[in-house]
Design a protein around this motif. Sequence first.
Motif, short mmCIF file in Angstrom:
data_model
loop_
_atom_site.label_atom_id
_atom_site.label_comp_id
_atom_site.label_asym_id
_atom_site.label_seq_id
_atom_site.Cartn_x
_atom_site.Cartn_y
_atom_site.Cartn_z
N GLY A 158 0.91 -1.11 -0.08
CA GLY A 158 -0.12 0.01 -0.05
C GLY A 158 0.84 1.17 -0.10
N ILE A 159 0.17 2.24 -0.47
CA ILE A 159 0.87 3.50 -0.66
C ILE A 159 0.04 4.59 -0.22
CG2 ILE A 159 2.11 5.09 -2.28
CD1 ILE A 159 3.24 2.72 -3.66
N LEU A 171 3.82 7.37 2.38
CA LEU A 171 3.60 6.26 3.51
C LEU A 171 3.77 4.93 2.62
CD1 LEU A 171 0.72 8.18 5.69
CD2 LEU A 171 3.35 7.27 6.40
N VAL A 172 4.41 3.94 2.99
CA VAL A 172 4.49 2.68 2.33
C VAL A 172 3.95 1.62 3.47
CG1 VAL A 172 5.98 1.20 1.25
CG2 VAL A 172 6.13 3.36 0.68
N ALA A 173 3.13 0.72 3.09
CA ALA A 173 2.80 -0.56 3.83
C ALA A 173 3.63 -1.62 3.18
CB ALA A 173 1.45 -0.79 3.76
N LEU A 174 4.12 -2.54 4.17
CA LEU A 174 4.90 -3.60 3.44
C LEU A 174 4.28 -4.91 4.00
CD1 LEU A 174 8.50 -2.72 4.97
CD2 LEU A 174 7.40 -2.38 2.70
N SER A 203 -2.90 -2.18 3.36
CA SER A 203 -3.27 -1.10 2.98
C SER A 203 -2.80 0.10 3.92
CB SER A 203 -4.95 -1.13 2.69
OG SER A 203 -5.45 -1.41 3.92
N VAL A 204 -2.87 1.21 3.28
CA VAL A 204 -2.77 2.40 4.33
C VAL A 204 -3.19 3.39 3.46
CG1 VAL A 204 -0.57 3.09 2.86
CG2 VAL A 204 -0.83 3.88 5.09
N ALA A 205 -4.11 4.54 4.58
CA ALA A 205 -4.74 5.50 3.90
C ALA A 205 -4.28 6.74 5.00
CB ALA A 205 -6.03 5.70 3.91
N ALA A 206 -4.43 8.04 4.52
CA ALA A 206 -4.29 9.32 5.02
C ALA A 206 -5.29 10.16 5.10
CB ALA A 206 -2.97 9.89 4.47
N ASP A 207 -5.60 10.63 6.31
CA ASP A 207 -6.89 11.63 6.46
C ASP A 207 -6.50 12.85 5.48
OD1 ASP A 207 -8.30 13.95 7.34
OD2 ASP A 207 -8.89 12.66 9.09
N ARG A 213 -3.05 12.26 10.90
CA ARG A 213 -3.87 11.28 11.08
C ARG A 213 -3.68 10.21 9.90
NH1 ARG A 213 -8.79 11.21 14.25
NH2 ARG A 213 -8.59 13.19 15.72
N TRP A 214 -3.35 8.97 10.11
CA TRP A 214 -2.94 8.06 9.33
C TRP A 214 -3.65 6.48 9.90
CZ3 TRP A 214 2.80 8.36 9.87
CH2 TRP A 214 3.15 9.66 9.60
N TYR A 215 -3.98 5.78 8.59
CA TYR A 215 -4.78 4.48 8.93
C TYR A 215 -3.96 3.43 8.41
CZ TYR A 215 -8.30 7.81 10.49
OH TYR A 215 -9.05 8.81 10.93
N LEU A 216 -3.64 2.51 9.10
CA LEU A 216 -2.92 0.98 8.58
C LEU A 216 -3.73 -0.12 8.34
CD1 LEU A 216 -0.45 -0.11 7.24
CD2 LEU A 216 0.42 -0.70 9.69
#
Length: 901
Positions: A158-159, A171-174, A203-207, A213-216
């Motif tokens: 995720g990016i 932001l990079v999810a591994l 996955s990853v997301a940003a507000d 605020r970020w979400y993984l």
Amino acid sequence: MRQRFSHLSGSLAAALLLTGLAFAAVPPGEEDPTVDTDRDQTSVTPRVTPQGLEFQRLTFISPEEWNTPNPEYRELLQRIAAGTASKQIMRRYWWLHQRLTPFTQPIPSQWRELGLAQLTTVDAPVTTDGFGTDAAQIPQTGRWLSFGPTNIPGRVTGIARPAKAGPGTALVALADGGLFLTSDTGTTWQAMTNREATQAAGSVAADPRDPRRWYLGTGEGNGSGDNYGGIGVLRTRDAGRTWLVSNKFSNSVRCLAVDPSNTQRIYACGDSGVYRSTDGGVNFTLVGGGLPAVSATKVVFRPDDPTKMFASFWGGSPLYKSVDGGNTWSVVAGGLPASGQGRTDLDVCRANPNVMTIVMEAGNGDLWRSIDGGAVWTQVATAPNHCPGQCWYNQVVAIAPDDCNTIYLNGTSGYVTRNAGANFSQYPEDNSHTNIHGVHVDHHAIAAFASGEVIIGNDGGVYYSTDFGGLWTDISQGLPSSQYYGLCGSDVTADQIAGGTQDNGTHQRLGGNWRYVLGGDGGMCGIGGSKMMAEYQNANVQRSLDNGNSFQDANSGTSFTEPKPWVGIIERDPGNADTLYLGTSKVYRTTDFHNTVWKSIHTGSGGSYVGGIAASPVDRNVVWVGYENGTFIRSTNALATTPTWTDVRGTLPARSRRRVVPHPTSATGAWVVMGGFGNPKIMFTPNAGASYQDLTGDLPDVPVNDLVVDPGDLNVLIAATDLGIYRSLDNGAHWTGFSDALPTSAVIELFRHPFDGALFAGTHGRSAFRFQPASAGPVAVPDGSVIAGSQLLAERTFDGSLWLRWDTQKCTAERYHLFYGALTDVQTGTYSGALCNLSRGGEQVVAMPGAANQSLFMLMAGATAAGTEGPHSFTSTGVASPNSGVGFCGVTGHTATATCP
């Protein structure tokens, strides 16, 4: 996952010609295996292929396997038995096989949570020298330091980009490496989730409004066997300083989307559909309103009207649309196939939200486009076959936000069109990390920005382009994310280690640098002097006689027709570097590093693969072999022309043998590690199998992958598991964590280097680690200098706690004491108070010291196990004195900002 080497071994080339020899049979009463029932691929009819028939031939499937309560595993068996399996299917099968044997129970749903509490419990030192006893050779205290590689990265899932961040920030999810942040286009990377319960990310997301605020989304969902499950959605309100976790609503979270009109509403793609949170990620519940309860893949909003939403799925479900903020949903038709799409992905153009695109597994990646908001769809006939045979594993699509005619279509390979699909250009490829402008294959993540900026993630890391994908830069150099299957060390130098990884071949560290030396999916290895034995998938063995500079096929002597596992066992005789053992479905031996062919010394065990081999360091003729069906045998003349073997299973349970560790001073002693869930996990025989002792004790029910026994104190056992490393100081009666500074990734290999005894761990997502013993005496931090030339980092968290980070690579003290005081006290060199026993190797959250509205200085000092501190003081100018520890003046305290006097 596509084949990445130009040299096929003779055995593999010959085997590809075979079409009818099947070792896997479908038991009576089973479903027709030609009908795919895998949740990830239900909509696309699998095809019998030469590769699938080869995998069918290579695979043992025992009758017991069909009785597994795990539905995913049964689906894999059906694919293999039908000759429709792919590389990804085989890797999933191999990985799950080790963790499900003896196929009588499901995977416990809370195994990770139950194991974590014990992992973070550490032993108090029992001696002043830091060892378990005076005889122990492995230090009791220390930290795990990242050892690399950082230049050969692994799978990205995720990016995202934080709100208001500029180009180059990501932001990079591994896959099993957690979340990383770069703010300088990959020049530096920060690990953000090392202290969390899982590193598995999907996955990853940003507000879109709040940059902190970020979400993984935890739990990878790409359908591969080494996709570890998660615990829900992690959320941070202070840019990753602290994290909170949602309810566990799905084993994997494939997508996250934050409603731009109400950022408390967050959507997630889970295993059973689309989930929604209305409280900022605290709780997620399944969305009904007409949506199917099948695996979801993407949720997108119309940027001009977020009440209009679209959701795509896996498993054949059509595209769905909502016009009331996600309360009710209806099927999108307009020319799209009504069923059979397989895995899908979609995007909406920000410049003109009427322009949409969806890509589906059907047809090896059919691409469809709409220019009227999804009412009518047209297939893009010129779209390339971008993911042949594996769209279910790797497939993403994105539209440039400022140019709706620019579409990025990424699968096995990557493509871009600048003219709405009139023609496509393929990205230049680089699967061995040698072409500075090429990209690795097997794409899983993409983030497209304006003016041609695009970031992609695949099985080989993160790549960045500013010209719409014409030229690429690998920005993951520095990102430790290799997924190891095995590691080995040289017997003549402490500097050399090597190991095989998922989809990124075999790596070697020599002269302080890591390099890529052999292609395919790597496996196990053995090193002796300048010689190296390594392998790629299905136990295809290669040898090098020149320190890994070149390799030759080394399969001669093995059977072309025998079944072989995804990763074969390569074990070196500790007493002779030229003698190695190879385990497939048989046991082979070479005594001359394959100058002559392999010799078969055991013909197998009734349809099972070898799980572990070990040669005694006391008597080279004593060799132990464990099979995955529970067989355990021993030879006392293993170097003879025709060795004889004795069944030493004794009272061992009928479980897979994962590792065998021979006794360091007794040829009749050995420890046996058993795979999967359930107990026992570790057993010991002192008398060649006449009796066994269960050493599992209170070890949590997590899969154990490897074991190291301290040769100086046999009561000290160190176990590598799917959830970090545990240690027992009392011969297995009690186990506690031995993972200080080690992220909670799966540890697949644990070994003491044959040259100097240093302890190494190979993770399946965060590369390799080396254990750094703590200094026995009082030290500054570190050793009389500011840590690595930089200051102690300290910052207030969202809840008023204090987040601290210091450089693990240079910290050698057994404990760390943090002192603090008001900034007004700095000039006098005084301080008032201390927070002691900081741990987790370089990152900690503590209660905020001091009084309200007070700005603070921080000073850290190293200490011994007994608490004796090294020197520490500030100068009158507010900076750390030479040889005096490390401090940071003007950190955020109770006020929002502060400056040094």
